[in-house]
Motif scaffolding. Structure first.
Motif, PDB file in Angstrom:
ATOM      1  N   TYR A  20       9.707 -52.974  32.792  1.00 34.64           N
ATOM      2  CA  TYR A  20      10.989 -53.152  32.104  1.00 34.64           C
ATOM      3  C   TYR A  20      10.936 -54.217  31.021  1.00 34.64           C
ATOM      4  O   TYR A  20      11.969 -54.744  30.602  1.00 34.64           O
ATOM      5  CB  TYR A  20      12.115 -53.440  33.112  1.00 34.64           C
ATOM      6  CG  TYR A  20      12.168 -52.401  34.207  1.00 34.64           C
ATOM      7  CD1 TYR A  20      12.589 -51.101  33.929  1.00 34.64           C
ATOM      8  CD2 TYR A  20      11.720 -52.699  35.498  1.00 34.64           C
ATOM      9  CE1 TYR A  20      12.595 -50.126  34.918  1.00 34.64           C
ATOM     10  CE2 TYR A  20      11.722 -51.731  36.490  1.00 34.64           C
ATOM     11  CZ  TYR A  20      12.152 -50.444  36.198  1.00 34.64           C
ATOM     12  OH  TYR A  20      12.146 -49.474  37.176  1.00 34.64           O
ATOM     13  N   ARG A 115      19.803 -59.656  20.196  1.00 37.05           N
ATOM     14  CA  ARG A 115      20.745 -59.735  21.315  1.00 37.05           C
ATOM     15  C   ARG A 115      20.568 -61.068  22.041  1.00 37.05           C
ATOM     16  O   ARG A 115      20.017 -61.145  23.141  1.00 37.05           O
ATOM     17  CB  ARG A 115      20.533 -58.570  22.269  1.00 37.05           C
ATOM     18  CG  ARG A 115      20.723 -57.205  21.612  1.00 37.05           C
ATOM     19  CD  ARG A 115      20.546 -56.073  22.606  1.00 37.05           C
ATOM     20  NE  ARG A 115      20.756 -54.778  21.970  1.00 37.05           N
ATOM     21  CZ  ARG A 115      20.769 -53.613  22.603  1.00 37.05           C
ATOM     22  NH1 ARG A 115      20.563 -53.589  23.921  1.00 37.05           N
ATOM     23  NH2 ARG A 115      20.974 -52.488  21.951  1.00 37.05           N
ATOM     24  N   ASN A 148      27.207 -57.806  26.075  1.00 37.91           N
ATOM     25  CA  ASN A 148      27.566 -56.432  26.422  1.00 37.91           C
ATOM     26  C   ASN A 148      28.654 -55.898  25.490  1.00 37.91           C
ATOM     27  O   ASN A 148      28.622 -54.733  25.075  1.00 37.91           O
ATOM     28  CB  ASN A 148      28.046 -56.368  27.869  1.00 37.91           C
ATOM     29  CG  ASN A 148      28.222 -54.954  28.355  1.00 37.91           C
ATOM     30  OD1 ASN A 148      27.248 -54.226  28.532  1.00 37.91           O
ATOM     31  ND2 ASN A 148      29.467 -54.544  28.568  1.00 37.91           N
ATOM     32  N   SER A 153      25.371 -52.856  25.839  1.00 37.56           N
ATOM     33  CA  SER A 153      24.342 -52.864  26.872  1.00 37.56           C
ATOM     34  C   SER A 153      23.732 -54.252  26.948  1.00 37.56           C
ATOM     35  O   SER A 153      23.759 -55.018  25.972  1.00 37.56           O
ATOM     36  CB  SER A 153      23.249 -51.840  26.557  1.00 37.56           C
ATOM     37  OG  SER A 153      22.129 -52.001  27.403  1.00 37.56           O
ATOM     38  N   LEU A 154      23.164 -54.577  28.109  1.00 35.61           N
ATOM     39  CA  LEU A 154      22.403 -55.808  28.268  1.00 35.61           C
ATOM     40  C   LEU A 154      20.908 -55.584  28.114  1.00 35.61           C
ATOM     41  O   LEU A 154      20.122 -56.535  28.216  1.00 35.61           O
ATOM     42  CB  LEU A 154      22.673 -56.427  29.647  1.00 35.61           C
ATOM     43  CG  LEU A 154      24.126 -56.766  29.976  1.00 35.61           C
ATOM     44  CD1 LEU A 154      24.216 -57.401  31.356  1.00 35.61           C
ATOM     45  CD2 LEU A 154      24.723 -57.685  28.922  1.00 35.61           C
ATOM     46  N   ASP A 155      20.486 -54.352  27.900  1.00 34.87           N
ATOM     47  CA  ASP A 155      19.056 -54.044  27.803  1.00 34.87           C
ATOM     48  C   ASP A 155      18.399 -54.886  26.722  1.00 34.87           C
ATOM     49  O   ASP A 155      18.819 -54.889  25.559  1.00 34.87           O
ATOM     50  CB  ASP A 155      18.852 -52.565  27.490  1.00 34.87           C
ATOM     51  CG  ASP A 155      19.140 -51.683  28.680  1.00 34.87           C
ATOM     52  OD1 ASP A 155      18.678 -52.022  29.775  1.00 34.87           O
ATOM     53  OD2 ASP A 155      19.829 -50.661  28.518  1.00 34.87           O
ATOM     54  N   THR A 177      25.772 -54.296  33.124  1.00 37.11           N
ATOM     55  CA  THR A 177      24.413 -54.325  33.669  1.00 37.11           C
ATOM     56  C   THR A 177      23.458 -53.671  32.683  1.00 37.11           C
ATOM     57  O   THR A 177      23.814 -53.387  31.539  1.00 37.11           O
ATOM     58  CB  THR A 177      24.363 -53.636  35.045  1.00 37.11           C
ATOM     59  OG1 THR A 177      23.084 -53.858  35.631  1.00 37.11           O
ATOM     60  CG2 THR A 177      24.626 -52.146  34.936  1.00 37.11           C
ATOM     61  N   ASN A 178      22.235 -53.477  33.115  1.00 37.41           N
ATOM     62  CA  ASN A 178      21.206 -52.879  32.273  1.00 37.41           C
ATOM     63  C   ASN A 178      20.418 -51.903  33.119  1.00 37.41           C
ATOM     64  O   ASN A 178      20.336 -52.050  34.336  1.00 37.41           O
ATOM     65  CB  ASN A 178      20.286 -53.946  31.682  1.00 37.41           C
ATOM     66  CG  ASN A 178      19.696 -54.857  32.761  1.00 37.41           C
ATOM     67  OD1 ASN A 178      20.267 -55.020  33.829  1.00 37.41           O
ATOM     68  ND2 ASN A 178      18.555 -55.435  32.476  1.00 37.41           N
ATOM     69  N   SER A 179      19.816 -50.912  32.484  1.00 41.29           N
ATOM     70  CA  SER A 179      19.080 -49.911  33.258  1.00 41.29           C
ATOM     71  C   SER A 179      17.726 -49.576  32.665  1.00 41.29           C
ATOM     72  O   SER A 179      16.891 -48.986  33.344  1.00 41.29           O
ATOM     73  CB  SER A 179      19.906 -48.616  33.359  1.00 41.29           C
ATOM     74  OG  SER A 179      20.205 -48.117  32.062  1.00 41.29           O
ATOM     75  N   SER A 182      14.817 -55.325  30.747  1.00 38.55           N
ATOM     76  CA  SER A 182      15.282 -56.543  31.396  1.00 38.55           C
ATOM     77  C   SER A 182      16.148 -57.388  30.475  1.00 38.55           C
ATOM     78  O   SER A 182      15.993 -57.377  29.247  1.00 38.55           O
ATOM     79  CB  SER A 182      14.082 -57.380  31.851  1.00 38.55           C
ATOM     80  OG  SER A 182      13.297 -56.696  32.793  1.00 38.55           O
ATOM     81  N   ILE A 183      17.030 -58.158  31.075  1.00 38.19           N
ATOM     82  CA  ILE A 183      17.706 -59.253  30.391  1.00 38.19           C
ATOM     83  C   ILE A 183      17.021 -60.540  30.824  1.00 38.19           C
ATOM     84  O   ILE A 183      16.695 -60.725  32.001  1.00 38.19           O
ATOM     85  CB  ILE A 183      19.217 -59.300  30.693  1.00 38.19           C
ATOM     86  CG1 ILE A 183      19.869 -60.494  29.971  1.00 38.19           C
ATOM     87  CG2 ILE A 183      19.497 -59.330  32.184  1.00 38.19           C
ATOM     88  CD1 ILE A 183      21.388 -60.515  30.061  1.00 38.19           C
ATOM     89  N   ILE A 209      22.780 -58.128  38.141  1.00 38.90           N
ATOM     90  CA  ILE A 209      22.267 -57.378  36.992  1.00 38.90           C
ATOM     91  C   ILE A 209      21.001 -56.689  37.465  1.00 38.90           C
ATOM     92  O   ILE A 209      20.281 -57.203  38.314  1.00 38.90           O
ATOM     93  CB  ILE A 209      21.962 -58.325  35.809  1.00 38.90           C
ATOM     94  CG1 ILE A 209      23.231 -59.075  35.382  1.00 38.90           C
ATOM     95  CG2 ILE A 209      21.388 -57.570  34.628  1.00 38.90           C
ATOM     96  CD1 ILE A 209      22.981 -60.186  34.393  1.00 38.90           C
TER      97      ILE A 209
END
Length: 516
Positions: A20, A115, A148, A153-155, A177-179, A182-183, A209
């Motif tokens: 990730y 970001r 976000n 997104s937090l990706d 959250t993220n999918s 990673s954050i 997260i």
């Protein structure tokens, strides 16, 4: 060795990759792999494409590890997730291992680098935008919500931390959250780990997260997954962090795979003054453990380039081990481990459940005194490798019967090659392979010599450069040196990562440059 030896032995292989991650340039992926018959190649495939073979270990500049390495270039991909697959193939007889895929995220235009939010828990203000140090926000949850809101997104996001104390107060169980990537929560440039302290408010840290990176901070508590709060399954990466406990009897559960469904990864960090070091972590690389009171590593399936110093029992009730495995295991690797001044068992594995496909490679283990317990292999197993191990102290014991339950133990496809031990106790029963098929090119300080090319006798003070100064490089021209020809090398470098030049010595350490 018989021609069909190892035909039922599966390749021992694991990813040396934290998943990730976002990459915007070149990214080296690595696999560490061993087999009793050697590794012919590791094949890599990206996004279901053609397979590319890597036939030799190379120095991976990202991990500083000699391994089977391939290179991804972000410019070859559209922005988005990248799936990498690998298969490790034995040389000749043996079973290949198909590794689970690893997922990364290509960011060829470095869009995710934008970001970013800064947080300052002392002088920050949650009404500010957090885009610079001078406009830093005050709390983590507001910074995360701001990212976000701005990007959907937090990706791939980064929260940069200024000095102060932090916690996860304010995070919602159903928040952003993220999918895919990673954050990262990391120290801002120029801020030392001891200036950033993550506080435990009673239940451990709960970022809530999915994929979390914590880098360059001080931790003294657990970091918990939150799958029970309806977030996606998560992973945790602790990198370049420091953990200092209250002493060798202080129990602190820092990280454990059982709480993160997609794994815990621990790299380039320091742990000291705690009862137990690392337990149940998917990947441990470049970690230093000092002043540990009981177990340095417990049930850690993949240990690379780590060190343990001053492991001494913190209590008469403790039973310390440098590396311990309890329960069922398959596919474990200890590759590059130095342990000094340890009053503890060396490698210990015991259970009624099997431990198959285990490799111990490039390990220098020095017990502190004669009161240390012997390391033991105490379970039924198939495919166990000891390669380039130097183990000094009480010696090592292979058992064919559990002394507690009297259960018979059977080990097959066992190989001990190019190793140095104080002594070995090895069973004569048919439940173990014959000694001469197991031991090759090994030295015992307390004999008799075992297997082809085996030697015995002398003392560490004679054969090593300076044991009193913890220098265990073999003296040139003496018993341990020049015994592994380039054509028969198992690994290209010693425990410190120094490449072998010409014929290599046996044991974990390269030849001393000192005179003879």
């Amino acid at each position: 060795m018989p021609e069909d030896a190892g035909y039922d032995a599966k390749a021992i292989a694991r990813w040396d990759v934290v998943p990730y991650q976002v990459f915007a340039d070149e990214f080296h992926v690595g696999v560490v792999a061993f087999h009793i018959n050697g590794i012919d190649r590791v094949d890599f495939s990206v996004n279901g494409g053609a397979w590319t073979s890597v036939t030799e270990m190379q120095l991976n500049p990202r991990t500083n590890t000699w391994e089977y390495t391939g290179v991804l270039r972000a410019s070859d991909f559209a922005a988005g997730p990248v799936e990498v697959r690998a298969i490790a193939w034995p040389s000749g007889a043996g079973e290949p291992r198909v590794l689970d895929p690893v997922f990364l995220y290509a960011d060829p235009h470095a869009d995710m680098a934008q970001r970013v939010r800064f947080v300052d828990p002392v002088n920050g203000n949650d009404d500010w935008n957090g885009q610079t140090i001078g406009t830093a926000m005050r709390t983590l949850h507001v910074a995360v919500a701001s990212i976000n809101s701005a990007y959907g997104s937090l990706d791939g996001a980064t929260v940069r931390l200024l000095p102060g104390d932090y916690d996860w107060t304010g995070f919602s169980s159903r928040g952003p959250t993220n999918s895919l990537a990673s954050i990262t929560f990391e120290a801002a440039e120029g801020v030392a780990p001891d200036e950033i302290r993550f506080l435990d408010l009673g239940a451990g840290l709960e970022p809530r997260i999915a994929h979390v990176v914590i880098r360059g901070v001080s931790l003294n508590q657990s970091v918990r997954d939150t799958s029970s709060t309806n977030t996606p399954p998560g992973s945790l990466w602790i990198d370049e962090c420091v953990m200092v406990g209250a002493g060798p009897t202080a129990s602190v559960g820092v990280w454990n795979d059982t709480e993160w469904e997609l794994g815990v990864y621990l790299t380039d960090s320091q742990i000291s003054n705690v009862r137990n070091g690392v337990e149940g972590t998917s990947l441990v690389r470049g970690v230093s453990l000092r002043d540990i009171g009981e177990d340095a590593f417990k049930n850690a399936p993949f240990i690379i380039n780590c060190e343990v110093v001053d492991l001494t029992s913190g209590s008469p009730s403790y039973h310390p081990d440098i590396v311990q495995y309890v329960g069922g295991f398959d596919n474990t690797i200890v590759y590059g481990l130095t342990a000094m001044n340890c009053n503890a068992q060396t490698f210990f594995t015991r259970s009624e459940i099997r431990h198959d496909n285990a490799a111990f490679v490039n390990a220098l283990i020095v017990q502190s005194d004669s009161s240390s317990s012997m390391g033991q292999w105490l379970r039924s197993s198939n495919h166990v490798l000891f390669y380039h191990v130097t183990m000094l102290g009480r010696g090592y014991l292979f058992r064919d019967t559990d002394p507690g339950t009297q259960a018979p133990l059977e080990v097959t496809n066992l190989a001990v090659r190019n190793c140095v031990f104080t002594g070995i106790q090895y069973p004569t029963s048919a439940r173990y392979p014959a000694r001469d098929s197991v031991f090759d090119n090994c030295h015992l300080f307390t004999g008799p010599a075992l297997g082809p090319r085996g030697t015995e006798g002398s003392s560490p003070d004679v054969l090593f450069a300076n044991p009193s100064a913890r220098d265990y490089a073999p003296w040139p021209g003496r018993t341990l040196t020049g015994r592994v020809q380039p054509s028969e090398r198992i690994v290209p470098a010693d425990v410190a990562g120094h490449p072998h030049d010409g014929a290599a010595p046996i044991g974990a350490v390269g030849e001393s440059a000192a005179g003879n």
